[in-house]
Design a protein around this motif. Structure first.
Motif, PDB file in Angstrom:
ATOM      1  N   ILE A   1       0.846  -1.198   0.000  1.00 33.74           N
ATOM      2  CA  ILE A   1       0.000   0.000   0.000  1.00 33.74           C
ATOM      3  C   ILE A   1       0.878   1.244   0.000  1.00 33.74           C
ATOM      4  CG2 ILE A   1      -1.905   1.186   1.175  1.00 33.74           C
ATOM      5  CD1 ILE A   1      -2.354  -1.464   2.737  1.00 33.74           C
ATOM      6  N   GLN A   2       0.479   2.208  -0.787  1.00 32.79           N
ATOM      7  CA  GLN A   2       1.160   3.505  -0.801  1.00 32.79           C
ATOM      8  C   GLN A   2       0.150   4.568  -0.423  1.00 32.79           C
ATOM      9  OE1 GLN A   2       4.539   3.303  -2.162  1.00 32.79           O
ATOM     10  NE2 GLN A   2       4.893   5.259  -1.166  1.00 32.79           N
ATOM     11  N   GLY A   3       0.456   5.374   0.607  1.00 34.58           N
ATOM     12  CA  GLY A   3      -0.391   6.501   0.929  1.00 34.58           C
ATOM     13  C   GLY A   3       0.039   7.730   0.147  1.00 34.58           C
ATOM     14  N   ARG A   4      -0.679   8.817   0.328  1.00 34.11           N
ATOM     15  CA  ARG A   4      -0.351  10.062  -0.351  1.00 34.11           C
ATOM     16  C   ARG A   4       0.377  10.992   0.626  1.00 34.11           C
ATOM     17  NH1 ARG A   4      -5.329  12.590  -3.397  1.00 34.11           N
ATOM     18  NH2 ARG A   4      -3.602  13.555  -4.550  1.00 34.11           N
TER      19      ARG A   4
ATOM     20  N   TRP B   1       2.544  11.441  -7.287  1.00 36.54           N
ATOM     21  CA  TRP B   1       3.570  10.417  -7.423  1.00 36.54           C
ATOM     22  C   TRP B   1       3.231   9.518  -8.615  1.00 36.54           C
ATOM     23  CZ3 TRP B   1       2.972   4.976  -5.958  1.00 36.54           C
ATOM     24  CH2 TRP B   1       4.147   4.250  -6.188  1.00 36.54           C
ATOM     25  N   GLN B   2       4.233   9.212  -9.408  1.00 36.20           N
ATOM     26  CA  GLN B   2       4.039   8.394 -10.614  1.00 36.20           C
ATOM     27  C   GLN B   2       3.913   6.933 -10.202  1.00 36.20           C
ATOM     28  OE1 GLN B   2       7.525   9.586 -12.773  1.00 36.20           O
ATOM     29  NE2 GLN B   2       6.637  11.527 -13.421  1.00 36.20           N
ATOM     30  N   TYR B   3       2.685   6.497 -10.014  1.00 32.84           N
ATOM     31  CA  TYR B   3       2.399   5.215  -9.384  1.00 32.84           C
ATOM     32  C   TYR B   3       2.387   4.036 -10.352  1.00 32.84           C
ATOM     33  CZ  TYR B   3      -2.272   6.160 -11.231  1.00 32.84           C
ATOM     34  OH  TYR B   3      -3.336   6.442 -12.056  1.00 32.84           O
ATOM     35  N   ARG B   4       2.494   4.322 -11.639  1.00 29.74           N
ATOM     36  CA  ARG B   4       2.547   3.241 -12.613  1.00 29.74           C
ATOM     37  C   ARG B   4       3.776   3.399 -13.505  1.00 29.74           C
ATOM     38  NH1 ARG B   4      -1.149  -0.338 -12.513  1.00 29.74           N
ATOM     39  NH2 ARG B   4      -0.292  -1.274 -14.404  1.00 29.74           N
ATOM     40  N   ILE B   5       4.334   2.250 -13.901  1.00 30.14           N
ATOM     41  CA  ILE B   5       5.447   2.267 -14.848  1.00 30.14           C
ATOM     42  C   ILE B   5       5.012   1.590 -16.139  1.00 30.14           C
ATOM     43  CG2 ILE B   5       7.221   2.263 -13.064  1.00 30.14           C
ATOM     44  CD1 ILE B   5       7.631  -0.746 -13.678  1.00 30.14           C
ATOM     45  N   ALA B   6       5.634   2.018 -17.225  1.00 30.24           N
ATOM     46  CA  ALA B   6       5.511   1.293 -18.484  1.00 30.24           C
ATOM     47  C   ALA B   6       6.466   0.116 -18.367  1.00 30.24           C
ATOM     48  CB  ALA B   6       5.871   2.198 -19.658  1.00 30.24           C
ATOM     49  N   GLU B   7       5.929  -1.039 -18.076  1.00 33.38           N
ATOM     50  CA  GLU B   7       6.749  -2.161 -17.626  1.00 33.38           C
ATOM     51  C   GLU B   7       7.900  -2.493 -18.561  1.00 33.38           C
ATOM     52  OE1 GLU B   7       5.525  -6.154 -15.529  1.00 33.38           O
ATOM     53  OE2 GLU B   7       5.377  -6.422 -17.708  1.00 33.38           O
ATOM     54  N   ARG B   8       7.637  -2.699 -19.836  1.00 33.51           N
ATOM     55  CA  ARG B   8       8.690  -3.148 -20.738  1.00 33.51           C
ATOM     56  C   ARG B   8       9.775  -2.092 -20.931  1.00 33.51           C
ATOM     57  NH1 ARG B   8       7.863  -8.050 -23.390  1.00 33.51           N
ATOM     58  NH2 ARG B   8       6.384  -9.216 -22.109  1.00 33.51           N
ATOM     59  N   MET B   9       9.421  -0.820 -20.753  1.00 33.07           N
ATOM     60  CA  MET B   9      10.426   0.236 -20.852  1.00 33.07           C
ATOM     61  C   MET B   9      11.093   0.522 -19.517  1.00 33.07           C
ATOM     62  SD  MET B   9       8.992   3.023 -23.608  1.00 33.07           S
ATOM     63  CE  MET B   9       7.416   3.343 -22.820  1.00 33.07           C
ATOM     64  N   GLY B  10      10.463   0.107 -18.428  1.00 40.15           N
ATOM     65  CA  GLY B  10      11.054   0.310 -17.116  1.00 40.15           C
ATOM     66  C   GLY B  10      11.131   1.757 -16.694  1.00 40.15           C
TER      67      GLY B  10
ATOM     68  N   GLY C   1       6.655   1.478  -6.649  1.00 37.34           N
ATOM     69  CA  GLY C   1       6.745   1.680  -5.219  1.00 37.34           C
ATOM     70  C   GLY C   1       7.581   2.901  -4.914  1.00 37.34           C
ATOM     71  N   CYS C   2       7.416   3.427  -3.710  1.00 40.11           N
ATOM     72  CA  CYS C   2       8.183   4.595  -3.281  1.00 40.11           C
ATOM     73  C   CYS C   2       8.504   4.429  -1.803  1.00 40.11           C
ATOM     74  CB  CYS C   2       7.377   5.874  -3.518  1.00 40.11           C
ATOM     75  SG  CYS C   2       8.199   7.378  -2.951  1.00 40.11           S
ATOM     76  N   PHE C   3       9.774   4.534  -1.475  1.00 38.44           N
ATOM     77  CA  PHE C   3      10.178   4.359  -0.086  1.00 38.44           C
ATOM     78  C   PHE C   3       9.851   5.582   0.777  1.00 38.44           C
ATOM     79  CE2 PHE C   3      13.584   0.999  -1.263  1.00 38.44           C
ATOM     80  CZ  PHE C   3      12.591   0.030  -1.299  1.00 38.44           C
ATOM     81  N   GLU C   4       9.210   6.579   0.218  1.00 39.26           N
ATOM     82  CA  GLU C   4       8.610   7.637   1.026  1.00 39.26           C
ATOM     83  C   GLU C   4       7.170   7.231   1.296  1.00 39.26           C
ATOM     84  OE1 GLU C   4       9.068  11.429  -0.818  1.00 39.26           O
ATOM     85  OE2 GLU C   4      10.990  11.807   0.146  1.00 39.26           O
ATOM     86  N   GLY C   5       7.009   6.195   2.113  1.00 41.63           N
ATOM     87  CA  GLY C   5       5.669   5.828   2.535  1.00 41.63           C
ATOM     88  C   GLY C   5       5.198   4.450   2.141  1.00 41.63           C
ATOM     89  N   MET C   6       6.042   3.599   1.551  1.00 44.64           N
ATOM     90  CA  MET C   6       5.607   2.238   1.224  1.00 44.64           C
ATOM     91  C   MET C   6       5.229   1.498   2.506  1.00 44.64           C
ATOM     92  SD  MET C   6       7.641  -0.903  -0.639  1.00 44.64           S
ATOM     93  CE  MET C   6       7.569  -0.197  -2.288  1.00 44.64           C
ATOM     94  N   PHE C   7       4.067   0.878   2.496  1.00 43.23           N
ATOM     95  CA  PHE C   7       3.511   0.143   3.628  1.00 43.23           C
ATOM     96  C   PHE C   7       3.339  -1.295   3.156  1.00 43.23           C
ATOM     97  CE2 PHE C   7      -0.102  -0.673   6.678  1.00 43.23           C
ATOM     98  CZ  PHE C   7       0.556  -0.303   7.846  1.00 43.23           C
ATOM     99  N   ILE C   8       4.216  -2.180   3.607  1.00 37.11           N
ATOM    100  CA  ILE C   8       4.286  -3.511   3.017  1.00 37.11           C
ATOM    101  C   ILE C   8       4.223  -4.593   4.092  1.00 37.11           C
ATOM    102  CG2 ILE C   8       6.827  -3.547   2.989  1.00 37.11           C
ATOM    103  CD1 ILE C   8       6.552  -4.927   0.194  1.00 37.11           C
ATOM    104  N   HIS C   9       3.516  -5.669   3.775  1.00 34.09           N
ATOM    105  CA  HIS C   9       3.317  -6.767   4.717  1.00 34.09           C
ATOM    106  C   HIS C   9       4.508  -7.712   4.685  1.00 34.09           C
ATOM    107  CE1 HIS C   9       1.408 -10.308   6.574  1.00 34.09           C
ATOM    108  NE2 HIS C   9       0.585  -9.445   7.125  1.00 34.09           N
TER     109      HIS C   9
ATOM    110  N   ASP D   1      13.301   1.619  -5.123  1.00 31.23           N
ATOM    111  CA  ASP D   1      11.927   1.487  -4.633  1.00 31.23           C
ATOM    112  C   ASP D   1      10.948   1.171  -5.762  1.00 31.23           C
ATOM    113  OD1 ASP D   1      12.365   4.024  -5.678  1.00 31.23           O
ATOM    114  OD2 ASP D   1      11.489   5.093  -3.973  1.00 31.23           O
ATOM    115  N   GLN D   2      11.189   1.749  -6.944  1.00 29.31           N
ATOM    116  CA  GLN D   2      10.330   1.430  -8.086  1.00 29.31           C
ATOM    117  C   GLN D   2      10.411  -0.057  -8.401  1.00 29.31           C
ATOM    118  OE1 GLN D   2      10.356   3.878 -11.807  1.00 29.31           O
ATOM    119  NE2 GLN D   2      10.979   1.965 -12.794  1.00 29.31           N
ATOM    120  N   LEU D   3      11.617  -0.600  -8.401  1.00 32.11           N
ATOM    121  CA  LEU D   3      11.812  -2.022  -8.699  1.00 32.11           C
ATOM    122  C   LEU D   3      11.190  -2.883  -7.605  1.00 32.11           C
ATOM    123  CD1 LEU D   3      13.829  -4.698  -8.239  1.00 32.11           C
ATOM    124  CD2 LEU D   3      13.025  -4.150 -10.542  1.00 32.11           C
TER     125      LEU D   3
END
Length: 323
Positions: free
Chosen positions: A124-127, A138-147, A168-176, A196-198
């Motif tokens: 989960i990512q908060g704002r 925050w750019q929450y989606r990537i063009a996968e094949r272009m990375g 993902g973004c390490f300014e607020g990533m909430f991960i189980h 963090d994106q990776l």
């Protein structure tokens, strides 16, 4: 959502800091005001040479929750710091790990807001608000094949209150912890940038990752920007320029291991990244100096891409339980 109830004490805030004790102090002050509080706060100090240790100790008796402090012997960059932060939080038994830099503060009800989504999602990512109080995009989606990030993915939220993300973004990533167990620790080899994106992309491959319409953080450091109207472009540094290009090779290696690497599309993503950094130099920082770092990053990245001994970060469990 399920009937499961989120326990705030099951969460650990993991902070990475380096020579910014004043900013760290402001973040810890915000933790003092939190209601509810997390079970613990883990601080990873990247070998700071200022008064960071003294600042941390000054909060130990008044933070209102357990404080774990680890000072590293060398500066491992944000990537190494977050890798260590996740490791420490995981080994302490944390169910949820909330990652953040030292230049943000947590809103008092931030954990309660994140907890409302915890029974349903596991990445989960908060704002957050920007330094001037504006809503940060925050750019929450990537063009996968272009990375590369998709800069104009829709900003609005519908009635659901969330949007699926593959970043993902390490300014607020909430991960189980179950996700951490399956994808391993953040990769310290990145040092800074793309890590963090990776990591968020890896999480999105095994669970539904979301950004939720909840403001939970506020940036406390002003960054020079170029205002493009509905978006901004931040200033950078020579170190960032180098790692932005070098670390494309680590992403390429991950893509190869996951079977999604397309040399033409990934090459296009690298070209677009290089062009974006030139624009950042010319229009945000108003200089032509720094281009050599982009080329140096590309050069060193080629060595990484050719390394036949390269392996991805490994899962933390031998046979992950199904989600």
């Amino acid at each position: 959502m399920s009937a499961q109830v989120f326990d705030p004490t099951s969460a650990t805030i993991a902070v990475v800091t380096f020579n910014r004790s004043a900013l760290l102090s402001r973040l810890l002050e915000s933790v003092v005001r939190m209601d509810p509080k997390p079970g613990r706060v883990v601080i990873i100090d990247n070998a700071s040479t200022d008064d960071t240790t003294a600042v941390v100790e000054s909060f130990r008796d008044r933070l209102g929750t357990e404080l774990v402090y680890r000072r590293l012997e060398t500066n491992t960059g944000g990537s190494g710091g977050f890798s260590e932060g996740v490791r420490v939080a995981y080994e302490l038994g944390s169910e949820w790990i909330w990652l953040m830099d030292d230049d943000v503060e947590v809103l008092p009800d931030g954990l309660a807001k994140m907890g409302r989504w915890a029974p349903r999602f596991r990445s989960i990512q908060g704002r957050r608000y920007d330094y001037d109080g504006s809503e940060f995009y925050w750019q929450y989606r990537i063009a996968e094949r272009m990375g590369i990030p998709i800069p104009f993915a829709p900003a609005g939220f519908g009635e659901s209150g969330y949007k699926e993300m593959n970043s993902g973004c390490f300014e607020g990533m909430f991960i189980h912890r179950d996700i951490v167990a399956r994808i391993g620790l953040p990769d310290p080899r990145f040092f800074i940038y793309w890590d963090d994106q990776l990591y968020g992309w890896l999480a999105s491959r095994i669970t539904t990752s979301v950004i939720v319409d909840e403001f939970v953080l506020r940036r406390t450091r002003e960054i020079r920007q170029w205002d493009m109207g509905i978006r901004h472009m931040n200033a950078s540094s020579d170190a960032y320029r180098y790692y932005i290009m070098r670390n494309r090779a680590h992403i390429k290696q991950y893509y190869r291991t996951k079977g999604v690497y397309n040399p033409v599309l990934f090459g296009l993503g690298t070209t677009l990244t290089f062009g974006k950094e030139l624009i950042r130099l010319f229009l945000v920082e108003r200089t032509v100096r720094g281009t050599s770092n982009l080329f140096r990053g590309l050069r060193d990245g080629r060595r990484i891409a050719r390394d036949r001994t390269w392996r991805p970060m490994q899962p933390l469990v031998d046979q992950p339980a199904p989600l």
